[in-house]
Design a protein around this motif. Structure first.
Motif, PDB file in Angstrom:
ATOM      1  N   CYS A 195       0.830  -1.214   0.000  1.00 48.16           N
ATOM      2  CA  CYS A 195       0.000   0.000   0.000  1.00 48.16           C
ATOM      3  C   CYS A 195       0.858   1.255   0.000  1.00 48.16           C
ATOM      4  CB  CYS A 195      -0.927   0.000   1.216  1.00 48.16           C
ATOM      5  SG  CYS A 195      -2.168  -1.298   1.202  1.00 48.16           S
ATOM      6  N   VAL A 196       1.911   1.233   0.796  1.00 49.73           N
ATOM      7  CA  VAL A 196       2.822   2.387   0.864  1.00 49.73           C
ATOM      8  C   VAL A 196       3.532   2.575  -0.474  1.00 49.73           C
ATOM      9  CG1 VAL A 196       4.928   3.266   1.941  1.00 49.73           C
ATOM     10  CG2 VAL A 196       3.128   2.271   3.355  1.00 49.73           C
ATOM     11  N   LEU A 197       3.947   1.472  -1.103  1.00 48.86           N
ATOM     12  CA  LEU A 197       4.639   1.565  -2.394  1.00 48.86           C
ATOM     13  C   LEU A 197       3.742   2.144  -3.478  1.00 48.86           C
ATOM     14  CD1 LEU A 197       6.660  -1.785  -2.508  1.00 48.86           C
ATOM     15  CD2 LEU A 197       7.589   0.532  -2.406  1.00 48.86           C
ATOM     16  N   LEU A 198       2.450   1.905  -3.379  1.00 48.58           N
ATOM     17  CA  LEU A 198       1.518   2.405  -4.384  1.00 48.58           C
ATOM     18  C   LEU A 198       1.083   3.846  -4.131  1.00 48.58           C
ATOM     19  CD1 LEU A 198      -0.800  -0.690  -4.979  1.00 48.58           C
ATOM     20  CD2 LEU A 198       0.764   0.343  -6.619  1.00 48.58           C
ATOM     21  N   THR A 199       1.211   4.306  -2.898  1.00 51.30           N
ATOM     22  CA  THR A 199       0.640   5.611  -2.555  1.00 51.30           C
ATOM     23  C   THR A 199       1.666   6.682  -2.170  1.00 51.30           C
ATOM     24  OG1 THR A 199       0.304   4.802  -0.296  1.00 51.30           O
ATOM     25  CG2 THR A 199      -1.570   4.673  -1.787  1.00 51.30           C
ATOM     26  N   VAL A 200       2.853   6.301  -1.760  1.00 47.61           N
ATOM     27  CA  VAL A 200       3.826   7.289  -1.291  1.00 47.61           C
ATOM     28  C   VAL A 200       4.787   7.739  -2.389  1.00 47.61           C
ATOM     29  CG1 VAL A 200       5.696   7.742   0.337  1.00 47.61           C
ATOM     30  CG2 VAL A 200       3.622   6.575   1.103  1.00 47.61           C
ATOM     31  N   PRO A 201       5.471   6.835  -3.129  1.00 48.93           N
ATOM     32  CA  PRO A 201       6.393   7.301  -4.174  1.00 48.93           C
ATOM     33  C   PRO A 201       5.655   8.105  -5.248  1.00 48.93           C
ATOM     34  CG  PRO A 201       6.785   4.992  -3.668  1.00 48.93           C
ATOM     35  CD  PRO A 201       5.509   5.372  -2.986  1.00 48.93           C
ATOM     36  N   ARG A 202       6.287   9.148  -5.729  1.00 48.75           N
ATOM     37  CA  ARG A 202       5.639  10.040  -6.696  1.00 48.75           C
ATOM     38  C   ARG A 202       5.257   9.313  -7.982  1.00 48.75           C
ATOM     39  NH1 ARG A 202       8.299  15.824  -7.510  1.00 48.75           N
ATOM     40  NH2 ARG A 202       7.777  15.759  -5.294  1.00 48.75           N
ATOM     41  N   ALA A 203       6.099   8.372  -8.424  1.00 52.08           N
ATOM     42  CA  ALA A 203       5.848   7.677  -9.691  1.00 52.08           C
ATOM     43  C   ALA A 203       4.550   6.881  -9.646  1.00 52.08           C
ATOM     44  CB  ALA A 203       7.024   6.758 -10.022  1.00 52.08           C
ATOM     45  N   THR A 204       4.334   6.117  -8.574  1.00 49.99           N
ATOM     46  CA  THR A 204       3.112   5.321  -8.473  1.00 49.99           C
ATOM     47  C   THR A 204       1.918   6.178  -8.067  1.00 49.99           C
ATOM     48  OG1 THR A 204       3.803   4.727  -6.220  1.00 49.99           O
ATOM     49  CG2 THR A 204       4.266   3.146  -7.976  1.00 49.99           C
ATOM     50  N   TRP A 205       2.182   7.243  -7.289  1.00 48.24           N
ATOM     51  CA  TRP A 205       1.085   8.124  -6.877  1.00 48.24           C
ATOM     52  C   TRP A 205       0.476   8.856  -8.070  1.00 48.24           C
ATOM     53  CZ3 TRP A 205      -2.285   8.652  -3.271  1.00 48.24           C
ATOM     54  CH2 TRP A 205      -2.958   9.859  -3.097  1.00 48.24           C
ATOM     55  N   ARG A 206       1.242   9.104  -9.102  1.00 48.27           N
ATOM     56  CA  ARG A 206       0.709   9.767 -10.294  1.00 48.27           C
ATOM     57  C   ARG A 206      -0.448   8.973 -10.876  1.00 48.27           C
ATOM     58  NH1 ARG A 206       5.396  11.282 -14.403  1.00 48.27           N
ATOM     59  NH2 ARG A 206       3.556  12.032 -15.538  1.00 48.27           N
ATOM     60  N   ILE A 207      -0.425   7.645 -10.696  1.00 57.79           N
ATOM     61  CA  ILE A 207      -1.502   6.796 -11.220  1.00 57.79           C
ATOM     62  C   ILE A 207      -2.552   6.545 -10.147  1.00 57.79           C
ATOM     63  CG2 ILE A 207      -2.055   4.535 -12.189  1.00 57.79           C
ATOM     64  CD1 ILE A 207       0.790   4.505 -13.347  1.00 57.79           C
ATOM     65  N   PHE A 208      -2.138   6.004  -8.999  1.00 63.32           N
ATOM     66  CA  PHE A 208      -3.123   5.665  -7.972  1.00 63.32           C
ATOM     67  C   PHE A 208      -3.774   6.906  -7.393  1.00 63.32           C
ATOM     68  CE2 PHE A 208      -4.496   4.537  -3.658  1.00 63.32           C
ATOM     69  CZ  PHE A 208      -5.343   3.484  -3.975  1.00 63.32           C
TER      70      PHE A 208
END
Length: 243
Positions: free
Chosen positions: A35-48
């Motif tokens: 969950c943290v990997l999908l929501t905290v890094p900017r790269a994945t946050w751009r999508i999620f």
């Protein structure tokens, strides 16, 4: 038509209920890390983050409908901004619908975690699939339609193809991701008021302050109470599911 009938039967079957989750510590830590990997890094946050924005705007929309306002449509942009257009009497309904943006992902996340705690994960997934499908009528821009279609399609595929034994884990993961995303967005809007004042006119808290006699900090505190309370209650239920 066979796939539609199969989908509908899967939606209806979801209301039959599931067993409450019993969790082991290590898989929970792994799920939290995901969950943290999908929501905290900017790269994945751009999508999620687009999905979190979608839930944010739906919070405005359903709060508006609940207080008798007419929703003309909503827009979601790829920079994670959004806009709801509604009409109705000024006063409580305008303030209430304006408030339920930032707290909405946290409240939905809490609901998803609670559904796994009480054994209704499949029902939560079926309801979510129907709500996301129905929300398509609100969208008024191409980026928003694309985000809504992807979200709705993902929800329908989860209803169709998630094994019963994995249902609780999928719903719990979605709930935790929304909770983490809501905390991220909360820090972002607080940062707008404390460090990036040039953007303050786009803040929900600022807009609420212009619609009421209460200052922006009061609304930021309200966002914090709902988001923080949702996180605490979800953590309590998560601890209660540990074997």
């Amino acid at each position: 038509m066979e796939i539609i009938d199969r989908w509908w039967q899967a939606v209806l079957a979801g209301f039959g209920g599931t067993e409450p989750l019993v969790l082991a510590p290590w898989p929970v830590l792994g799920l939290l890390a995901l969950c943290v990997l999908l929501t905290v890094p900017r790269a994945t946050w751009r999508i999620f983050g687009l999905y979190v924005t979608f839930v944010h705007e739906l919070g405005h929309a359903f709060a508006a409908l609940a207080t008798g306002r007419f929703v003309h449509g909503l827009k979601i942009r790829l920079d994670h901004s959004g806009e709801l257009v509604s009409s109705g009497k000024p006063g409580f309904s305008a303030v209430f619908s304006g408030f339920w943006g930032y707290p909405a992902p946290a409240a939905v996340g809490l609901g998803l975690v609670a559904s796994t705690y009480f054994g209704h994960a499949s029902a939560a997934l079926s309801i979510g699939a129907l709500v996301l499908l129905g929300s398509l009528v609100f969208l008024r821009n191409w980026a928003g339609i694309a985000v809504a279609l992807c979200s709705a399609l993902a929800a329908q595929l989860l209803v169709l193809y998630t094994p019963a034994q994995a249902m609780g884990w999928v719903v719990l993961g979605l709930g935790l991701m929304l909770l983490v995303g809501s905390v991220r967005d909360l820090f972002k809007v607080i940062g707008v008021h404390t460090r990036r004042r040039e953007l303050v006119s786009s803040s929900d808290a600022y807009i609420l302050a212009t619609r009421s006699w209460l200052p922006a900090w009061f609304w930021l505190l309200g966002f914090t109470v709902v988001v923080g309370g949702s996180v605490v209650l979800s953590g309590w239920m998560l601890a209660g599911m540990l074997a």
